[in-house]
Scaffold this motif. Structure first.
Motif, PDB file in Angstrom:
ATOM      1  N   GLU A 201      24.886  33.100  29.956  1.00 13.18           N
ATOM      2  CA  GLU A 201      23.454  33.402  29.915  1.00 13.18           C
ATOM      3  C   GLU A 201      22.974  33.953  31.246  1.00 13.18           C
ATOM      4  O   GLU A 201      21.920  34.570  31.323  1.00 13.18           O
ATOM      5  CB  GLU A 201      22.675  32.153  29.504  1.00 13.18           C
ATOM      6  CG  GLU A 201      23.150  31.699  28.125  1.00 13.18           C
ATOM      7  CD  GLU A 201      22.193  30.794  27.412  1.00 13.18           C
ATOM      8  OE1 GLU A 201      21.182  30.405  28.007  1.00 13.18           O
ATOM      9  OE2 GLU A 201      22.484  30.480  26.245  1.00 13.18           O
ATOM     10  N   ILE A 202      23.744  33.679  32.299  1.00 16.39           N
ATOM     11  CA  ILE A 202      23.437  34.248  33.614  1.00 16.39           C
ATOM     12  C   ILE A 202      24.717  34.882  34.161  1.00 16.39           C
ATOM     13  O   ILE A 202      25.796  34.314  34.034  1.00 16.39           O
ATOM     14  CB  ILE A 202      22.918  33.161  34.594  1.00 16.39           C
ATOM     15  CG1 ILE A 202      21.696  32.444  34.002  1.00 16.39           C
ATOM     16  CG2 ILE A 202      22.597  33.774  35.961  1.00 16.39           C
ATOM     17  CD1 ILE A 202      21.145  31.331  34.888  1.00 16.39           C
ATOM     18  N   ASN A 258      20.617  36.520  29.704  1.00 21.18           N
ATOM     19  CA  ASN A 258      19.195  36.365  29.979  1.00 21.18           C
ATOM     20  C   ASN A 258      18.872  36.858  31.387  1.00 21.18           C
ATOM     21  O   ASN A 258      17.784  37.366  31.637  1.00 21.18           O
ATOM     22  CB  ASN A 258      18.789  34.899  29.837  1.00 21.18           C
ATOM     23  CG  ASN A 258      18.872  34.448  28.396  1.00 21.18           C
ATOM     24  OD1 ASN A 258      18.759  35.259  27.470  1.00 21.18           O
ATOM     25  ND2 ASN A 258      19.100  33.161  28.190  1.00 21.18           N
ATOM     26  N   LEU A 259      19.819  36.655  32.302  1.00 20.09           N
ATOM     27  CA  LEU A 259      19.592  37.052  33.697  1.00 20.09           C
ATOM     28  C   LEU A 259      20.850  37.719  34.252  1.00 20.09           C
ATOM     29  O   LEU A 259      21.944  37.151  34.187  1.00 20.09           O
ATOM     30  CB  LEU A 259      19.238  35.815  34.543  1.00 20.09           C
ATOM     31  CG  LEU A 259      19.129  36.022  36.056  1.00 20.09           C
ATOM     32  CD1 LEU A 259      18.069  37.033  36.419  1.00 20.09           C
ATOM     33  CD2 LEU A 259      18.844  34.690  36.755  1.00 20.09           C
ATOM     34  N   LYS A 279      18.004  40.500  29.550  1.00 22.63           N
ATOM     35  CA  LYS A 279      16.566  40.212  29.428  1.00 22.63           C
ATOM     36  C   LYS A 279      15.856  40.396  30.767  1.00 22.63           C
ATOM     37  O   LYS A 279      14.707  40.802  30.820  1.00 22.63           O
ATOM     38  CB  LYS A 279      16.356  38.786  28.922  1.00 22.63           C
ATOM     39  CG  LYS A 279      17.038  38.516  27.582  1.00 22.63           C
ATOM     40  CD  LYS A 279      16.021  38.464  26.468  1.00 22.63           C
ATOM     41  CE  LYS A 279      16.587  38.215  25.082  1.00 22.63           C
ATOM     42  NZ  LYS A 279      17.975  38.406  24.790  1.00 22.63           N
ATOM     43  N   CYS A 280      16.539  40.032  31.851  1.00 25.52           N
ATOM     44  CA  CYS A 280      15.928  40.127  33.182  1.00 25.52           C
ATOM     45  C   CYS A 280      17.014  40.560  34.168  1.00 25.52           C
ATOM     46  O   CYS A 280      18.115  40.026  34.154  1.00 25.52           O
ATOM     47  CB  CYS A 280      15.354  38.767  33.574  1.00 25.52           C
ATOM     48  SG  CYS A 280      14.642  38.722  35.232  1.00 25.52           S
TER      49      CYS A 280
ATOM     50  N   VAL B 248      14.062  32.303  33.276  1.00 24.13           N
ATOM     51  CA  VAL B 248      15.463  32.549  32.944  1.00 24.13           C
ATOM     52  C   VAL B 248      16.431  31.631  33.694  1.00 24.13           C
ATOM     53  O   VAL B 248      17.638  31.672  33.462  1.00 24.13           O
ATOM     54  CB  VAL B 248      15.865  34.026  33.185  1.00 24.13           C
ATOM     55  CG1 VAL B 248      15.265  34.930  32.122  1.00 24.13           C
ATOM     56  CG2 VAL B 248      15.463  34.491  34.575  1.00 24.13           C
TER      57      VAL B 248
END
Lengths: 318, 249
Positions: A201-202, A258-259, A279-280, B248
């Motif tokens: 996710e990161i 996500n990141l 996402k970011c 996040v």
């Protein structure tokens, strides 16, 4: 009639992407006013299978056969096609990962079903059946009409917001008819103890701006404190500073975390193509004109050697 | 043994996305066309294998579905070292159409190993290879990052989530290859460029096949909000924004 979703398992366990797929399938089934049938191939325990109902599967079908221990594209395609035919599937949904990319095209021919691949949201219409997919490696999107009676969708990972919506699902076992298997897996090498890049996710990613492979310590440390996977840009893997499995970008791995934290990466168009679904995006670079800042949500102009230790400290203290 | 490489003729990877005809088609004005990067690596590996006589590879052919404007890209593949080329003379309508055309050709002109790049950099379908294999009812292996040939069998490394598998397959087989299959794409030498002009390039009439999908429009990604710049002396603020604004971390 039904919507069929193929759920892959990893050593008998499902992953977040399996639940994302089942949730997505149930929404498509809702659009078509029909039920969601989830297919699992392999040795998965009943408790694990029941989790698929938590994400709105109406029916769970289990296939467990010794000849299906390894992925053979022909055999798996045949099993999915048999289940699709038995349950009158109008739409078949598969992950847009390595396995899905191997199976979906074969299934498309087997069922004479048009394929919409790398789809990132729900169909925009069911009549005509219109999907929204990535094109030009993320530089564009295409609206595509699937004209065949049966449709196949491969869903991009981490592209669809979902949550639990439990149903009482029925469970059954299916015995497929299998031909002789023509491929044979002779060895498996799994990386252990490391977060899988495409699952993360990161992601913390380093580029040529890191100057030397000896400077990767802070990248790994930041990844550790964030629970992130590490990645790199193409020049870095070409130089052999990092293994090619870490190369993210158009010709390497396409990621959608996500990141995504890009350190010392200028942001060549091919790199951006591989990360544009994040996402970011955070960019840390000494060059204020680096194209990565156009793609980023947050940016710091500065030297990684100074910024990363402060970043690690701030994450620890939050 | 004979190897067939399926080539896709794609816009150079640095091409900016622009559309024409009511956003129904790519704007190809001024576009530089290239061999799809993964197909180029596939060709490179095939030629490396052929260079070692012990591997017993007699011929490496390239095939593409496209109109005459795809020929410079095909000639480039011949210049790099392919022995001959086939162009199926049709506008590629969709992956199913393209795969059916290639499969029809292979039914009467058999090959032992058919290789596709993992995706084309234009439509990103990852579809043609698997479809060709299914039309021909032969095994396929995807996400292939290394290929060896020995004793009439192929030995393949396949990338899986978080690891690798070594796979042996009977032939004929179709391989969908990705990064790693060859280190660097082979570059055409002057001699190759001269020879390419006289190498055989067969133009084959297409079969009547219906496409199953149709692109109705293209669109550009939504513009991102401007990048929020944070002072390098204030990294704490970045962590605060990631935690409380972007949510996040």
């Amino acid at each position: 009639m039904s919507v069929l979703v193929f759920t892959e398992n990893w050593d008998g366990k499902f992953k977040k992407q399996s639940f994302e797929l089942v949730s997505y399938a149930s929404k498509v089934a809702g659009m078509l006013n029909t039920q969601t049938v989830a297919l699992s191939i392999g040795n998965v325990q009943e408790d694990e299978l029941k989790k698929l109902a938590t994400y709105s599967a109406d029916k769970i079908i289990k296939v467990n056969n010794d000849n299906l221990k390894n992925l053979d594209n022909q055999a798996y395609t045949s099993v999915i096609a048999q289940v699709a035919e038995k349950h009158g599937a109008k739409v078949v949904i598969i992950a847009n990962n390595n396995t899905g990319k191997a199976l979906a095209p074969r299934l498309s021919v087997r069922l004479k079903a048009g394929l919409g691949s790398a789809v990132s949201k729900l169909p925009t219409s069911v009549e005509p059946f219109t999907i929204y997919k990535k094109a030009l490696s993320g530089k564009a999107f295409a609206n595509v009409v699937i004209k065949s009676d049966i449709k196949i969708i491969t869903l991009s990972q981490n592209s669809y917001e979902f949550s639990e919506n439990p149903k009482t699902a029925s469970m059954e076992t299916f015995e497929p008819v299998l031909d002789a298997i023509k491929t044979n897996v002779t060895d498996v090498q799994k990386q252990t103890g490391k977060l899988i890049l495409t699952d993360a996710e990161i992601v913390v990613s380093g580029g040529r701006g890191m100057k030397s492979p000896d400077n990767w310590g802070p990248i790994e440390e930041l990844a550790k404190v964030l629970g992130a996977a590490t990645a790199c840009s193409r020049p870095v893997s070409d130089e052999g500073w990092r293994p090619h499995e870490e190369h993210t970008g158009q010709t390497g791995k396409i990621v959608a975390p996500n990141l995504y934290i890009a350190v010392g990466i200028s942001g060549a168009i091919q790199h951006l193509a591989g990360i544009s679904s994040s996402k970011c995006i955070v960019a840390i670079n000494t060059d204020k004109d680096a194209p990565i800042f156009e793609a980023a949500n947050y940016g710091i102009i500065g030297d990684a050697a100074k910024v990363l230790p402060a970043f690690i400290q701030a994450v620890k203290e939050r | 043994m004979r190897i067939l490489i399926c080539l896709s003729n794609v816009p150079d990877t640095t091409t900016k996305a622009k559309f024409v005809n009511d956003n129904k088609a790519f704007d190809t004005a001024g576009v530089q066309w290239i061999i799809n990067p993964w197909d180029e690596l596939a060709l490179t590996r095939a030629l490396e294998l052929k260079a070692n006589a012990a591997n017993g590879i007699q011929k490496v052919t390239v095939i593409t579905v496209g109109k005459a404007d795809a020929e410079p890209t095909i000639r480039k593949a011949l210049a790099i070292g392919a022995d001959d080329a086939v162009r199926i003379d049709a506008e590629p309508k969709d992956a199913y159409f393209v795969a059916a055309q290639i499969a029809e050709y292979v039914k009467t002109n058999p090959y032992d190993i058919i290789v596709n790049g993992i995706e084309s950099s234009d439509y990103n379908g990852s579809a043609v290879g698997g479809m060709v294999a299914e039309f021909l009812n032969i095994p396929s292996v995807s996400a292939v990052s290394s290929l060896e040939v020995a004793n009439g069998e192929v030995k393949i490394t396949r990338e899986i989530d978080g690891g690798k598998e070594v796979v042996k397959s009977q032939i004929p087989v179709l391989l969908v290859v990705q990064k790693g299959i060859a280190k660097e794409p082979m570059i055409a030498a002057m001699r190759g460029i001269m020879m390419a002009k006289t190498k055989p390039l067969a133009v084959v009439a297409p079969q009547a096949i219906d496409a199953l999908t149709e692109i109705v429009s293209f669109e550009l990604p939504k513009p991102k909000p401007a990048c929020k710049m944070i002072d390098s002396e204030n990294v704490k603020e970045l962590v605060n924004l990631l935690q409380n604004e972007a949510k996040v971390i």
